[in-house]
Design an enzyme around this catalytic site. Sequence first.
Site, PDB file in Angstrom:
ATOM      1  N   CYS A 280       8.757  -2.425   9.616  1.00  0.00           N
ATOM      2  CA  CYS A 280       7.784  -1.573   8.909  1.00  0.00           C
ATOM      3  C   CYS A 280       7.947  -0.094   9.245  1.00  0.00           C
ATOM      4  O   CYS A 280       7.419   0.767   8.535  1.00  0.00           O
ATOM      5  CB  CYS A 280       6.365  -2.021   9.211  1.00  0.00           C
ATOM      6  SG  CYS A 280       6.028  -3.706   8.664  1.00  0.00           S
TER       7      CYS A 280
ATOM      8  N   HIS B  12       1.591   4.082   7.525  1.00  0.00           N
ATOM      9  CA  HIS B  12       2.046   2.767   7.069  1.00  0.00           C
ATOM     10  C   HIS B  12       0.812   1.926   6.732  1.00  0.00           C
ATOM     11  O   HIS B  12      -0.171   1.935   7.469  1.00  0.00           O
ATOM     12  CB  HIS B  12       2.863   2.114   8.187  1.00  0.00           C
ATOM     13  CG  HIS B  12       3.147   0.678   7.954  1.00  0.00           C
ATOM     14  ND1 HIS B  12       3.672   0.218   6.769  1.00  0.00           N
ATOM     15  CD2 HIS B  12       2.973  -0.426   8.741  1.00  0.00           C
ATOM     16  CE1 HIS B  12       3.821  -1.098   6.842  1.00  0.00           C
ATOM     17  NE2 HIS B  12       3.396  -1.502   8.026  1.00  0.00           N
TER      18      HIS B  12
ATOM     19  N   ASN C 173       0.893  -5.000   2.699  1.00  0.00           N
ATOM     20  CA  ASN C 173       1.880  -4.358   3.575  1.00  0.00           C
ATOM     21  C   ASN C 173       3.276  -4.572   2.971  1.00  0.00           C
ATOM     22  O   ASN C 173       3.796  -5.683   2.990  1.00  0.00           O
ATOM     23  CB  ASN C 173       1.770  -4.993   4.963  1.00  0.00           C
ATOM     24  CG  ASN C 173       2.769  -4.431   5.958  1.00  0.00           C
ATOM     25  OD1 ASN C 173       3.702  -3.717   5.580  1.00  0.00           O
ATOM     26  ND2 ASN C 173       2.590  -4.769   7.215  1.00  0.00           N
TER      27      ASN C 173
HETATM   28  N1  COA Z   1      -7.955 -16.835   5.664  1.00  0.00           N
HETATM   29  C1  COA Z   1      -8.997 -17.372   6.327  1.00  0.00           C
HETATM   30  N2  COA Z   1      -9.011 -17.496   7.670  1.00  0.00           N
HETATM   31  C2  COA Z   1      -7.924 -17.069   8.339  1.00  0.00           C
HETATM   32  C3  COA Z   1      -6.813 -16.503   7.699  1.00  0.00           C
HETATM   33  C4  COA Z   1      -6.849 -16.402   6.307  1.00  0.00           C
HETATM   34  N3  COA Z   1      -5.836 -15.883   5.592  1.00  0.00           N
HETATM   35  N4  COA Z   1      -5.894 -16.180   8.612  1.00  0.00           N
HETATM   36  C5  COA Z   1      -6.412 -16.518   9.804  1.00  0.00           C
HETATM   37  N5  COA Z   1      -7.638 -17.063   9.648  1.00  0.00           N
HETATM   38  C6  COA Z   1      -8.520 -17.552  10.677  1.00  0.00           C
HETATM   39  C7  COA Z   1      -7.738 -17.998  11.898  1.00  0.00           C
HETATM   40  O1  COA Z   1      -7.333 -19.336  11.757  1.00  0.00           O
HETATM   41  C8  COA Z   1      -8.747 -17.801  12.991  1.00  0.00           C
HETATM   42  O2  COA Z   1      -9.651 -18.887  12.962  1.00  0.00           O
HETATM   43  P1  COA Z   1     -10.255 -19.485  14.330  1.00  0.00           P
HETATM   44  O3  COA Z   1     -11.018 -18.368  14.946  1.00  0.00           O
HETATM   45  O4  COA Z   1     -11.111 -20.598  13.838  1.00  0.00           O
HETATM   46  O5  COA Z   1      -9.081 -19.898  15.129  1.00  0.00           O
HETATM   47  C9  COA Z   1      -9.500 -16.595  12.545  1.00  0.00           C
HETATM   48  O6  COA Z   1      -9.305 -16.485  11.128  1.00  0.00           O
HETATM   49  C10 COA Z   1      -8.967 -15.319  13.189  1.00  0.00           C
HETATM   50  O7  COA Z   1      -9.824 -14.334  12.750  1.00  0.00           O
HETATM   51  P2  COA Z   1      -9.933 -12.984  13.509  1.00  0.00           P
HETATM   52  O8  COA Z   1      -9.801 -13.170  14.971  1.00  0.00           O
HETATM   53  O9  COA Z   1     -11.145 -12.283  13.034  1.00  0.00           O
HETATM   54  O10 COA Z   1      -8.657 -12.226  12.984  1.00  0.00           O
HETATM   55  P3  COA Z   1      -8.309 -10.776  13.307  1.00  0.00           P
HETATM   56  O11 COA Z   1      -9.502  -9.911  13.321  1.00  0.00           O
HETATM   57  O12 COA Z   1      -7.381 -10.717  14.482  1.00  0.00           O
HETATM   58  O13 COA Z   1      -7.461 -10.356  12.015  1.00  0.00           O
HETATM   59  C11 COA Z   1      -5.249 -10.002  11.236  1.00  0.00           C
HETATM   60  C12 COA Z   1      -6.258 -11.007  11.767  1.00  0.00           C
HETATM   61  C13 COA Z   1      -3.898 -10.692  11.085  1.00  0.00           C
HETATM   62  C14 COA Z   1      -5.717  -9.473   9.891  1.00  0.00           C
HETATM   63  C15 COA Z   1      -5.127  -8.825  12.226  1.00  0.00           C
HETATM   64  O14 COA Z   1      -4.903  -9.309  13.519  1.00  0.00           O
HETATM   65  C16 COA Z   1      -4.023  -7.878  11.872  1.00  0.00           C
HETATM   66  O15 COA Z   1      -4.059  -7.211  10.846  1.00  0.00           O
HETATM   67  N6  COA Z   1      -3.027  -7.728  12.752  1.00  0.00           N
HETATM   68  C17 COA Z   1      -1.957  -6.786  12.513  1.00  0.00           C
HETATM   69  C18 COA Z   1      -1.028  -7.377  11.533  1.00  0.00           C
HETATM   70  C19 COA Z   1      -0.092  -6.359  11.017  1.00  0.00           C
HETATM   71  O16 COA Z   1      -0.512  -5.349  10.563  1.00  0.00           O
HETATM   72  N7  COA Z   1       1.185  -6.674  11.068  1.00  0.00           N
HETATM   73  C20 COA Z   1       2.196  -5.867  10.553  1.00  0.00           C
HETATM   74  C21 COA Z   1       2.414  -4.749  11.465  1.00  0.00           C
HETATM   75  S1  COA Z   1       3.476  -3.658  10.746  1.00  0.00           S
END
Ligand code: COA
Length: 331
Positions: A115, A256, A286
């Site tokens: 990215c 980004h 993204n």
């Molecule tokens: N739909 C519904 N539920 C989902 C899901 C989806 N698409 N994806 C994950 N979940 C669930 C998980 O199973 C987990 O459930 P559990 O608590 O029962 O185990 C829960 O949601 C996790 O939620 P939460 O902890 O609130 O997630 P988060 O706040 O960490 O957000 C991301 C998750 C991935 C959106 C976030 O961590 C993120 O954006 N990370 C950076 C990713 C990124 O930008 N990557 C590229 C970098 S260049």
Amino acid sequence: MTASSVIISGLGTSIPDKVVTNDDLSKVIDTSDDWIRSRSGIGERRLAGENETASSLGAAAARAAIADAGISKDEVDLVIVGTMSPDMPFPSTACLVQAELGLGTVAAFDVVAACSGFLYILEVGAKLMKSGAYRNALIIGAEKMSSILDWQDRTTCVLFGDGAGAAVLSLSDQANTGVGEIILRADGSKMDLLNMPGGGARMPASAESVSARQHFLKMNGKEVFKNAVREMGDITLETIEKNGLVPDDIKCFIPHQANIRIIESLAKRLQVDMSRVYVNIDRYGNTSAASVPIAMWEARQKGYFGPGDNILLTAFGAGLTWGGAVVRWPE
Ligand code: COA
């Protein structure tokens, strides 16, 4: 010409027609519009068609950038592509773009910085141009992320989209303009946070690797999120300072587009109003190396910045890699 600067003389994008909303995804995997929107800010993304690839999207964006620069394709003498979803492991996607555009035998190569790809190719392109060896370079961020996503993994597949953005870098005799100081960083010790394990020499394709779904992107979202917030904030402040500026000198911030919460935390850290930060993650998700040039193209079209303004580009991605750049738009 005694060139004193490397400017961005043209921009172009290529965005697939197919729109896939969060509601569309919720019909095929266990997710919801509310979850995706509240956690990431994404409302929909574009997905490439069967015959579209990083090279075809990249070539289309490059054509638009060449037209925008007002040069002939024969004046391009270097092609650099940033991609993590190349058409094939080799040859480089840049070679495929060069052939598709009919650029003769000009130098062409890829840079893999996920990215952060556009920040890396901006630095490589601008420094090569400053050496005096090239007059007009095409730098292209192009991705078909949909081809490396695991559509059974709801924690990753909802976050990404396809597209391409390109810029022409040209020499200019305007002083104090164009690509300023860039800072690039990487931390390979954190490669396990975001990668695609299969397909390289460590794990060549086999029946086992395919059935274990190892040829798809894997991510520890929470850890990537924490690193992105910290590093993008630090490097943005460092980059502004290295250019002898303060945040108020920046007309438009173009981060980004990975997660609206990462972008908002960056704005808060910089004490900058969100009206000066360009956001389009709601429409594209993204798009990895394509995200910064697509956002820059849109921000310019919408008048977020204009001639003589400083803009700040920043990105973060797998590697881990991250970077920051200040660009002063030519008068
Ligand atoms: N739909 C519904 N539920 C989902 C899901 C989806 N698409 N994806 C994950 N979940 C669930 C998980 O199973 C987990 O459930 P559990 O608590 O029962 O185990 C829960 O949601 C996790 O939620 P939460 O902890 O609130 O997630 P988060 O706040 O960490 O957000 C991301 C998750 C991935 C959106 C976030 O961590 C993120 O954006 N990370 C950076 C990713 C990124 O930008 N990557 C590229 C970098 S260049």
